[in-house]
Design a protein around this motif. Structure first.
Motif, PDB file in Angstrom:
ATOM      1  N   GLU A   5      -6.148   5.015   3.390  1.00 17.61           N
ATOM      2  CA  GLU A   5      -6.152   3.555   3.232  1.00 17.61           C
ATOM      3  C   GLU A   5      -6.570   3.136   1.835  1.00 17.61           C
ATOM      4  O   GLU A   5      -6.063   2.154   1.300  1.00 17.61           O
ATOM      5  N   ALA A   6      -7.487   3.876   1.240  1.00 15.34           N
ATOM      6  CA  ALA A   6      -7.938   3.562  -0.122  1.00 15.34           C
ATOM      7  C   ALA A   6      -7.127   4.323  -1.166  1.00 15.34           C
ATOM      8  O   ALA A   6      -7.084   3.932  -2.334  1.00 15.34           O
ATOM      9  N   GLY A   7      -6.496   5.420  -0.761  1.00 18.14           N
ATOM     10  CA  GLY A   7      -5.730   6.237  -1.690  1.00 18.14           C
ATOM     11  C   GLY A   7      -6.604   7.061  -2.615  1.00 18.14           C
ATOM     12  O   GLY A   7      -6.181   7.418  -3.711  1.00 18.14           O
ATOM     13  N   GLU A   8      -7.820   7.375  -2.170  1.00 17.70           N
ATOM     14  CA  GLU A   8      -8.781   8.083  -3.023  1.00 17.70           C
ATOM     15  C   GLU A   8      -9.084   9.481  -2.498  1.00 17.70           C
ATOM     16  O   GLU A   8      -9.187   9.699  -1.291  1.00 17.70           O
ATOM     17  N   PHE A   9      -9.259  10.381  -3.449  1.00 17.91           N
ATOM     18  CA  PHE A   9      -9.739  11.722  -3.150  1.00 17.91           C
ATOM     19  C   PHE A   9     -11.193  11.829  -3.574  1.00 17.91           C
ATOM     20  O   PHE A   9     -11.572  11.327  -4.636  1.00 17.91           O
ATOM     21  N   ARG A  10     -12.004  12.492  -2.744  1.00 20.05           N
ATOM     22  CA  ARG A  10     -13.410  12.746  -3.080  1.00 20.05           C
ATOM     23  C   ARG A  10     -13.688  14.224  -2.878  1.00 20.05           C
ATOM     24  O   ARG A  10     -13.142  14.867  -1.984  1.00 20.05           O
ATOM     25  N   TRP A  11     -14.565  14.733  -3.738  1.00 17.46           N
ATOM     26  CA  TRP A  11     -14.930  16.141  -3.667  1.00 17.46           C
ATOM     27  C   TRP A  11     -15.785  16.410  -2.438  1.00 17.46           C
ATOM     28  O   TRP A  11     -16.730  15.674  -2.161  1.00 17.46           O
ATOM     29  N   LEU A  12     -15.470  17.456  -1.703  1.00 17.08           N
ATOM     30  CA  LEU A  12     -16.279  17.902  -0.571  1.00 17.08           C
ATOM     31  C   LEU A  12     -17.320  18.912  -1.016  1.00 17.08           C
ATOM     32  O   LEU A  12     -18.334  19.097  -0.353  1.00 17.08           O
ATOM     33  N   VAL A  13     -17.032  19.576  -2.111  1.00 18.97           N
ATOM     34  CA  VAL A  13     -17.931  20.593  -2.667  1.00 18.97           C
ATOM     35  C   VAL A  13     -18.188  20.270  -4.131  1.00 18.97           C
ATOM     36  O   VAL A  13     -17.386  19.591  -4.771  1.00 18.97           O
ATOM     37  N   CYS A  14     -19.279  20.752  -4.635  1.00 16.28           N
ATOM     38  CA  CYS A  14     -19.595  20.556  -6.049  1.00 16.28           C
ATOM     39  C   CYS A  14     -18.812  21.596  -6.850  1.00 16.28           C
ATOM     40  O   CYS A  14     -19.015  22.802  -6.683  1.00 16.28           O
TER      41      CYS A  14
END
Length: 174
Positions: A26-35
């Motif tokens: 819905e936002a079209g964003e990717f976020r890191w799950l790991v550092c």
């Protein structure tokens, strides 16, 4: 700047992608799950928008990918066979509802008006020899002449009608 990878058979898989990134359709964003580094802690927004290209690029396992192609992989399990079109023509808007599979020709229909356009409308131009407005569309590598008209509005109406039939969902009224 490193080029984004756009080969037909990238090595990245959907399962590997989901190990390192989450995608909010819905936002079209990717976020890191790991550092992955000091610059990319878990939970942070992934990638950056290229000022030269306008696309968001995300590096995964040392390879840079266009975010819209990663969204396709994330949601469908495979990279697209051809290209991805941003329906609203905003290259950084990677919401799932804004992405659609497209051929190169379909994708080119969504690039906006040429800088040398003098009529203000795609597929409509002044025909100086006759003193009339000309309407045309491009299809299958050919220019199809739709006729000469007394008014720009009449030429535009003819062009939009023909383009809607020829281009379907990729038609953008001028």
């Amino acid at each position: 700047m490193a080029k984004a990878r756009n080969t037909a058979r990238p090595s990245l898989t959907q399962s590997r992608l989901k190990e390192v990134l989450s995608y909010d359709p819905e936002a079209g964003e990717f976020r890191w799950l790991v550092c992955t580094s000091n610059r990319a802690p878990a939970g942070s927004l992934a990638g950056s928008v290229s000022s030269a290209l306008g696309y968001r690029l995300i590096g995964v396992d040392g390879v840079r990918y266009f975010a819209h192609r990663l969204a396709w992989l994330y949601m469908t399990g495979s990279f697209p066979a051809e290209q991805i079109d941003h329906a609203n023509a905003d290259r950084s808007d990677n919401r799932w509802a804004n992405l659609r599979a497209a051929s190169k020709a379909d994708n080119m229909r969504n690039i906006g008006m040429r800088s040398d356009n003098s009529s203000g409308h795609t597929g409509v131009g002044w025909h100086a020899q006759t003193g009339k407005w000309r309407a045309y569309i491009a299809q299958d590598g050919r220019t199809i002449h739709l006729g000469l008209f007394d008014t720009k509005d009449a030429a535009l109406a003819a062009r939009n009608e023909a383009a809607a039939k020829a281009y379907g969902e990729f038609h953008i009224p001028s």
